[in-house]
Design a protein around this motif. Structure first.
Motif, mmCIF file in Angstrom:
data_model
loop_
_atom_site.group_PDB
_atom_site.id
_atom_site.type_symbol
_atom_site.label_atom_id
_atom_site.label_comp_id
_atom_site.label_asym_id
_atom_site.label_seq_id
_atom_site.Cartn_x
_atom_site.Cartn_y
_atom_site.Cartn_z
ATOM 1 N N HIS A 191 -54.525 51.388 69.003
ATOM 2 C CA HIS A 191 -55.525 51.548 68.462
ATOM 3 C C HIS A 191 -55.200 51.165 66.585
ATOM 4 C CE1 HIS A 191 -57.786 55.050 65.686
ATOM 5 N NE2 HIS A 191 -57.017 54.644 65.265
ATOM 6 N N THR A 192 -56.971 51.405 66.983
ATOM 7 C CA THR A 192 -56.079 49.934 65.039
ATOM 8 C C THR A 192 -57.584 51.278 64.756
ATOM 9 O OG1 THR A 192 -55.694 48.105 66.150
ATOM 10 C CG2 THR A 192 -56.691 48.157 63.961
ATOM 11 N N GLY A 193 -57.332 50.944 62.913
ATOM 12 C CA GLY A 193 -58.459 51.371 62.048
ATOM 13 C C GLY A 193 -58.127 53.152 60.989
ATOM 14 N N PRO A 194 -58.885 53.580 60.576
ATOM 15 C CA PRO A 194 -58.828 54.614 59.891
ATOM 16 C C PRO A 194 -57.605 55.543 60.215
ATOM 17 C CG PRO A 194 -60.882 53.629 59.106
ATOM 18 C CD PRO A 194 -60.328 53.188 60.341
ATOM 19 N N PHE A 195 -57.386 56.454 59.460
ATOM 20 C CA PHE A 195 -56.015 57.610 60.173
ATOM 21 C C PHE A 195 -57.763 58.993 59.864
ATOM 22 C CE2 PHE A 195 -52.497 55.030 58.480
ATOM 23 C CZ PHE A 195 -51.093 55.625 59.622
ATOM 24 N N GLY A 203 -57.358 54.384 51.812
ATOM 25 C CA GLY A 203 -56.706 54.289 52.091
ATOM 26 C C GLY A 203 -56.101 53.323 53.354
ATOM 27 N N PRO A 204 -54.623 53.403 53.503
ATOM 28 C CA PRO A 204 -54.092 52.829 54.869
ATOM 29 C C PRO A 204 -55.202 53.228 56.051
ATOM 30 C CG PRO A 204 -52.621 54.992 54.370
ATOM 31 C CD PRO A 204 -53.579 54.716 53.822
ATOM 32 N N ILE A 205 -54.640 51.866 56.634
ATOM 33 C CA ILE A 205 -55.083 51.585 58.336
ATOM 34 C C ILE A 205 -54.154 52.130 58.851
ATOM 35 C CG2 ILE A 205 -57.394 50.394 57.826
ATOM 36 C CD1 ILE A 205 -55.727 48.556 59.274
ATOM 37 N N GLN A 206 -54.548 52.092 60.059
ATOM 38 C CA GLN A 206 -52.693 52.342 61.205
ATOM 39 C C GLN A 206 -53.693 50.660 62.423
ATOM 40 O OE1 GLN A 206 -52.445 55.300 63.560
ATOM 41 N NE2 GLN A 206 -54.423 55.764 63.331
ATOM 42 N N VAL A 207 -52.167 50.160 62.697
ATOM 43 C CA VAL A 207 -52.194 49.800 63.522
ATOM 44 C C VAL A 207 -51.563 49.805 64.245
ATOM 45 C CG1 VAL A 207 -52.397 47.128 63.594
ATOM 46 C CG2 VAL A 207 -53.004 47.558 62.004
ATOM 47 N N HIS A 208 -51.746 50.600 65.830
ATOM 48 C CA HIS A 208 -50.904 51.010 66.270
ATOM 49 C C HIS A 208 -51.185 50.023 67.447
ATOM 50 C CE1 HIS A 208 -48.693 54.217 69.032
ATOM 51 N NE2 HIS A 208 -49.099 54.023 69.676
ATOM 52 N N PHE A 224 -49.923 42.583 72.444
ATOM 53 C CA PHE A 224 -49.423 43.198 70.861
ATOM 54 C C PHE A 224 -50.495 42.220 69.761
ATOM 55 C CE2 PHE A 224 -50.032 38.367 72.043
ATOM 56 C CZ PHE A 224 -49.977 37.945 71.133
ATOM 57 N N ALA A 225 -50.147 42.466 68.634
ATOM 58 C CA ALA A 225 -51.348 42.711 67.509
ATOM 59 C C ALA A 225 -50.735 41.206 66.742
ATOM 60 C CB ALA A 225 -51.969 43.802 66.626
ATOM 61 N N LEU A 226 -51.970 40.713 66.683
ATOM 62 C CA LEU A 226 -52.273 39.851 65.498
ATOM 63 C C LEU A 226 -53.252 39.965 63.973
ATOM 64 C CD1 LEU A 226 -53.205 36.467 67.279
ATOM 65 C CD2 LEU A 226 -51.448 36.896 66.123
ATOM 66 N N LEU A 227 -52.197 39.386 63.688
ATOM 67 C CA LEU A 227 -52.848 40.498 62.074
ATOM 68 C C LEU A 227 -52.878 38.952 60.975
ATOM 69 C CD1 LEU A 227 -51.210 42.878 62.867
ATOM 70 C CD2 LEU A 227 -51.029 43.860 60.315
ATOM 71 N N ASP A 228 -53.964 38.424 60.296
ATOM 72 C CA ASP A 228 -54.593 37.627 59.615
ATOM 73 C C ASP A 228 -55.067 37.970 58.393
ATOM 74 O OD1 ASP A 228 -54.506 34.921 61.302
ATOM 75 O OD2 ASP A 228 -55.380 35.714 62.281
ATOM 76 N N MET A 229 -54.893 37.509 57.217
ATOM 77 C CA MET A 229 -54.941 38.191 56.150
ATOM 78 C C MET A 229 -55.415 36.225 55.387
ATOM 79 S SD MET A 229 -50.922 40.359 55.615
ATOM 80 C CE MET A 229 -50.559 39.781 56.621
ATOM 81 N N SER A 269 -67.560 49.447 61.945
ATOM 82 C CA SER A 269 -67.111 49.945 62.838
ATOM 83 C C SER A 269 -65.633 50.588 61.706
ATOM 84 C CB SER A 269 -66.631 49.369 63.491
ATOM 85 O OG SER A 269 -66.015 49.159 64.405
ATOM 86 N N GLU A 270 -65.144 52.218 62.153
ATOM 87 C CA GLU A 270 -64.449 52.172 61.774
ATOM 88 C C GLU A 270 -63.147 52.519 62.352
ATOM 89 O OE1 GLU A 270 -65.010 55.798 60.315
ATOM 90 O OE2 GLU A 270 -65.732 55.952 58.751
ATOM 91 N N ILE A 271 -63.085 51.783 63.530
ATOM 92 C CA ILE A 271 -61.873 51.995 64.726
ATOM 93 C C ILE A 271 -62.282 51.126 65.819
ATOM 94 C CG2 ILE A 271 -61.587 54.314 64.441
ATOM 95 C CD1 ILE A 271 -62.210 54.555 67.690
ATOM 96 N N ASP A 272 -61.479 50.698 66.288
ATOM 97 C CA ASP A 272 -61.473 48.872 67.713
ATOM 98 C C ASP A 272 -62.166 50.378 68.412
ATOM 99 O OD1 ASP A 272 -60.354 47.197 69.657
ATOM 100 O OD2 ASP A 272 -59.338 46.521 68.351
ATOM 101 N N GLY A 273 -63.179 50.167 69.116
ATOM 102 C CA GLY A 273 -63.644 50.177 70.555
ATOM 103 C C GLY A 273 -62.736 50.167 71.867
ATOM 104 N N ASP A 274 -61.942 49.136 71.308
ATOM 105 C CA ASP A 274 -61.515 49.331 72.952
ATOM 106 C C ASP A 274 -61.021 50.001 74.002
ATOM 107 O OD1 ASP A 274 -61.005 46.488 75.023
ATOM 108 O OD2 ASP A 274 -58.975 47.399 74.734
ATOM 109 N N ALA A 275 -59.883 50.731 73.101
ATOM 110 C CA ALA A 275 -59.565 52.069 73.636
ATOM 111 C C ALA A 275 -59.987 52.639 73.101
ATOM 112 C CB ALA A 275 -57.594 51.626 73.691
ATOM 113 N N GLY A 276 -60.352 53.488 72.696
ATOM 114 C CA GLY A 276 -60.565 54.358 71.424
ATOM 115 C C GLY A 276 -59.946 54.847 70.742
#
Length: 278
Positions: A191-195, A203-208, A224-229, A269-276
């Protein structure tokens, strides 16, 4: 620009051996500035499992940080569990259970959420949260403040695992001190998106991340996740295998923009929709 790789729930002892080389290759191809591992490096906190995890991480050719998970303390040795729960973790992985690392445009702070007196339930301790906030609060405006913990601060009711103790007030403190991202694992779900309990709030987002190596998939796939800043933008990419494959490839992306002390989704988009939702 900085790039982080977020792994979780490696579970050496129940790891899929056919994924070891593909995961290592995918991480090497990403050329991360830092690899972070949000707990459960082992299945049963055995010395040989910790040794295998350490060998894998050292072989990545990149700097790495880890925090322990509930599987990284003994389960069937009550004497060790209650009196010296992190002895093998410290002997094999790291002495510091809450490591930190500052990069060019980010700061990662580890948080140990393991509770030796509970089964799998995590705990956010007030003193540890104060320490994290002392690192984040008042930092540069152009820095991403990233917390790494094993247990999620929020999960959907569909999860069979007990939610973290005292998560909501601790999350409010993290929000107040400028936390941008909370990395977590534990549920073997993506899951990736706002709480979700704070819709519309900046506020913060969660990258789960799910499990990167374990055979305990619970209906999902290894990932796994890649975070690009880059500047004030954050892109989170899910790298996952096909259900019957072993190669980690790009599955979905979620994009965010730093706004004040939080992050807001881009493209509406508020959440990554791949897994809801979790």
């Amino acid at each position: 620009m900085s790039r982080l790789v977020h792994l979780s729930d490696l579970h050496f002892g129940r790891a899929r051996p056919e994924l070891l080389a593909p995961l290592s290759d995918a991480i090497n191809a990403a050329h991360p500035d830092l690899v972070v591992v949000s707990g459960d490096l082992t299945q049963r906190a055995r010395s040989r499992e910790f040794a295998a995890a350490r060998e894998f991480l050292d072989g990545l050719g990149a700097r790495w940080l880890a925090v322990p998970g509930n599987h990284d303390i003994p389960l069937y040795q009550p004497w060790d569990r209650f009196l010296k729960p992190f002895r093998k973790y410290r002997e094999n992985i790291a002495l510091d259970l809450e490591p930190c690392h500052e990069g060019e445009d980010y700061l990662v702070a580890g948080l140990n959420t393991v509770d030796r007196f509970a089964g799998q339930r995590g705990r956010a301790r007030a003193g540890a949260i104060r320490r994290v906030c002392s690192l984040f609060d008042g930092g540069p405006d152009d820095r991403f403040n990233i917390l790494m913990a094993h247990h999620p601060f929020e999960q959907d009711h569909a999860s069979h695992k007990t939610p973290m103790k005292r998560a909501e007030p601790m999350l409010e403190r993290l929000k107040a001190c400028g936390t941008h991202v909370v990395l977590s694992g534990h549920l073997h779900m993506w899951h990736t998106g706002p709480f979700l309990t704070r819709p519309g709030h900046v506020g913060p987002i969660q990258v789960h991340a799910g499990t990167s190596l374990s055979s305990r998939l619970r209906g999902e796939v290894n990932d796994f996740a890649l975070l690009d800043m880059t500047g004030d933008r954050l892109t989170v990419t899910r790298m996952a295998v096909e259900a019957d494959g072993t190669d980690f490839t790009e599955r979905t992306q979620a994009r965010f923009k730093r706004q004040g002390t939080g992050l807001v989704p881009l493209d509406g988009s508020e959440i990554d929709g791949d897994a809801g939702q979790l």
